[in-house]
Write an enzyme that holds these catalytic residues in place. Structure first.
Site, PDB file in Angstrom:
ATOM      1  N   ARG A  56       0.849  -1.222   0.114  1.00  0.00           N
ATOM      2  CA  ARG A  56      -0.037   0.007  -0.065  1.00  0.00           C
ATOM      3  C   ARG A  56       0.795   1.211  -0.004  1.00  0.00           C
ATOM      4  O   ARG A  56       0.478   2.435  -0.354  1.00  0.00           O
ATOM      5  CB  ARG A  56      -1.088  -0.176   1.169  1.00  0.00           C
ATOM      6  N   TYR A 110     -16.161  14.150 -17.759  1.00  0.00           N
ATOM      7  CA  TYR A 110     -16.604  12.642 -17.820  1.00  0.00           C
ATOM      8  C   TYR A 110     -17.541  12.702 -16.728  1.00  0.00           C
ATOM      9  O   TYR A 110     -17.286  13.234 -15.398  1.00  0.00           O
ATOM     10  CB  TYR A 110     -15.434  11.722 -17.284  1.00  0.00           C
ATOM     11  N   ASP A 183      -7.408  16.094 -17.519  1.00  0.00           N
ATOM     12  CA  ASP A 183      -7.825  14.538 -17.753  1.00  0.00           C
ATOM     13  C   ASP A 183      -7.283  14.165 -19.084  1.00  0.00           C
ATOM     14  O   ASP A 183      -7.743  14.685 -20.062  1.00  0.00           O
ATOM     15  CB  ASP A 183      -9.228  14.363 -17.501  1.00  0.00           C
ATOM     16  N   LYS A 208      -8.448   2.792 -20.144  1.00  0.00           N
ATOM     17  CA  LYS A 208      -8.465   2.857 -21.318  1.00  0.00           C
ATOM     18  C   LYS A 208      -7.419   2.735 -22.227  1.00  0.00           C
ATOM     19  O   LYS A 208      -6.975   1.680 -22.516  1.00  0.00           O
ATOM     20  CB  LYS A 208      -9.278   4.455 -21.696  1.00  0.00           C
TER      21      LYS A 208
HETATM   22  C1  PLP Z   1     -13.092   6.246 -17.878  1.00  0.00           C
HETATM   23  C2  PLP Z   1     -12.829   7.594 -17.531  1.00  0.00           C
HETATM   24  C3  PLP Z   1     -12.530   7.991 -16.360  1.00  0.00           C
HETATM   25  C4  PLP Z   1     -12.717   7.217 -15.065  1.00  0.00           C
HETATM   26  O1  PLP Z   1     -11.848   6.070 -15.069  1.00  0.00           O
HETATM   27  P1  PLP Z   1     -11.948   4.596 -14.497  1.00  0.00           P
HETATM   28  O2  PLP Z   1     -10.556   3.932 -14.532  1.00  0.00           O
HETATM   29  O3  PLP Z   1     -13.451   3.950 -15.164  1.00  0.00           O
HETATM   30  O4  PLP Z   1     -12.304   4.755 -12.829  1.00  0.00           O
HETATM   31  C5  PLP Z   1     -12.174   9.274 -15.908  1.00  0.00           C
HETATM   32  N1  PLP Z   1     -12.080  10.148 -16.897  1.00  0.00           N
HETATM   33  C6  PLP Z   1     -12.291   9.877 -18.286  1.00  0.00           C
HETATM   34  C7  PLP Z   1     -12.044  10.688 -19.178  1.00  0.00           C
HETATM   35  C8  PLP Z   1     -12.580   8.499 -18.662  1.00  0.00           C
HETATM   36  O5  PLP Z   1     -12.920   8.121 -19.703  1.00  0.00           O
END
Ligand code: PLP
Length: 378
Positions: A56, A110, A183, A208
């Protein structure tokens, strides 16, 4: 003689590391790390000596991923978390938001990020103002008015794929003493490196494109300021949303092919967008000219038409994610933007006939053939 039950517990473990260096980082599936003496453990705990003590707090496999992503985003420090949302939460906390702080957020963030700010952070006294970052004059005005502590945007928005003018956001942030979080999930560091443009922190859903194979969830925060390391690690240690070592390994493996996947996916997306622009059943194509996502608005802009098209697809997968090696489709109005009122969806341009396509690495002719047959199915 040691009993078999004891041997089963200790057999094979804690052998000296081989002289040979593994060419790929092994999965260190170990919750804890031991040393020859208590003195060493004490030094590692005290930060006088570099080392791992408890997963952790840090782990060699996770550290390898953090280092790889830090390098490609050109940051000073990086920290991995269990999901993209855990990473976004950590980045916001690391910006020292507290009761009375204000956040200026893009209205196109998001959905879960918007909810995190507007529900969870609001209940701790952090106020968020959501506005359209396509209108920079209003953003500048609003920032002057509310003096936000944090400005948060996405490089490419979901699902309308609006491209953020990061340089202008950097200017607005600096002018108002705000920290800018970007992001960068949709663009990836292969297409854009927001820290090099002056952003303060970059966050990723590694679930992603970075992972790219729909088999691991993860998140990362990369900061241009080494000083953020302490706060980011503190969230990791105390909130505990740590990335799993298996996932760290999958994502590190995914990173190795990010460039070749993106080259192919971007090329495929461009070809698909060009094909769709000419299609009589498509009213509008959202495609920013770069990236691997294409959103289309069907001429018959109803939920029935969208579902009919999506159900008729044979190769493209109905999926709630994006950025994978295979082509996938999502219906924003019933998925990512489901919880909004129809009026709010309309305001944001999330119409019922909108379908988001995350373009994969398949042969483009096969993708187009599948979309073609699905568009002509009644
Ligand atoms: C999917 C996504 C998130 C969240 O990510 P997780 O891995 O599902 O928690 C945040 N921002 C964007 C732009 C995303 O596509």
């Amino acid at each position: 003689m040691t009993d078999i039950s004891t041997k089963l517990v200790h057999g094979g473990e804690r052998r000296a590391l081989p002289d040979a260096m593994p060419v790929s980082t092994p999965i260190y599936a170990s919750a804890t790390f031991t040393y020859d003496s208590m003195q060493e453990i004490d030094q590692v705990f005290g930060g006088e000596k570099q080392g791992f003590v408890y997963t952790r707090y840090g782990n060699p496999t996770i550290a390898a991923l953090e280092e790889a992503v830090r390098e490609v985003e050109e940051g000073a420090t990086a920290c991995a978390y269990a999901t993209g949302m855990a990473a976004i939460h950590a980045a916001l906390i690391a910006c020292d938001l507290k009761s009375g702080s204000t956040v200026l957020a893009s209205q196109d963030l998001y959905g879960a990020t918007t909810s995190l700010l507007n529900n969870v952070f609001t209940s701790f006294g952090v106020k968020t103002v959501n506005i359209d970052f396509a209108d920079l004059a209003t953003v500048r005005e609003k920032a002057r008015e509310i003096k936000p502590q944090v400005i948060i945007v996405e490089t490419i928005s979901n699902p309308l794929l609006k491209v953020c003018d990061i340089k202008s956001c950097v200017e607005i942030a600096r002018e108002n003493g705000a920290r800018l979080i970007v992001d960068n999930t949709f663009a990836t560091p292969y297409l854009r490196q927001p820290l090099t443009l002056g952003a303060d922190m970059v966050v990723h859903s590694a679930t992603k494109y970075l992972g790219g194979h729909a088999d691991a969830m993860g998140g990362l925060v990369i900061s241009r300021d080494e000083m953020d390391s302490m706060a980011l690690v503190t969230v990791m240690k105390l909130v505990g949303g740590v990335l799993g070592v298996w996932e760290a390994h999958e994502i590190l493996r995914g990173l190795k092919t990010l460039a070749v996947r993106m080259d192919r996916q971007c090329e495929n997306a461009r070809a698909l967008a060009n094909y769709l622009k000419e299609h009589p059943r498509v009213a509008r194509v959202h495609y920013p000219g770069l990236g691997a996502l294409v959103s289309i608005e069907l001429r018959d802009s109803t939920r029935e038409a969208a579902f009919g098209f999506m159900d008729a697809l044979k190769l493209c997968v109905l999926s709630t994610s994006l950025g994978d090696v295979f082509t996938s489709v999502l219906h924003p109005a019933t998925a990512s933007h489901r919880d909004l009122t129809p009026a709010r969806r309309q305001e944001l341009g999330i119409v019922d006939g909108l379908v988001r396509i995350s373009v994969g690495i398949e042969k483009i002719d096969d993708i187009i053939a599948d979309v073609e047959q699905a568009l002509t199915t009644d």
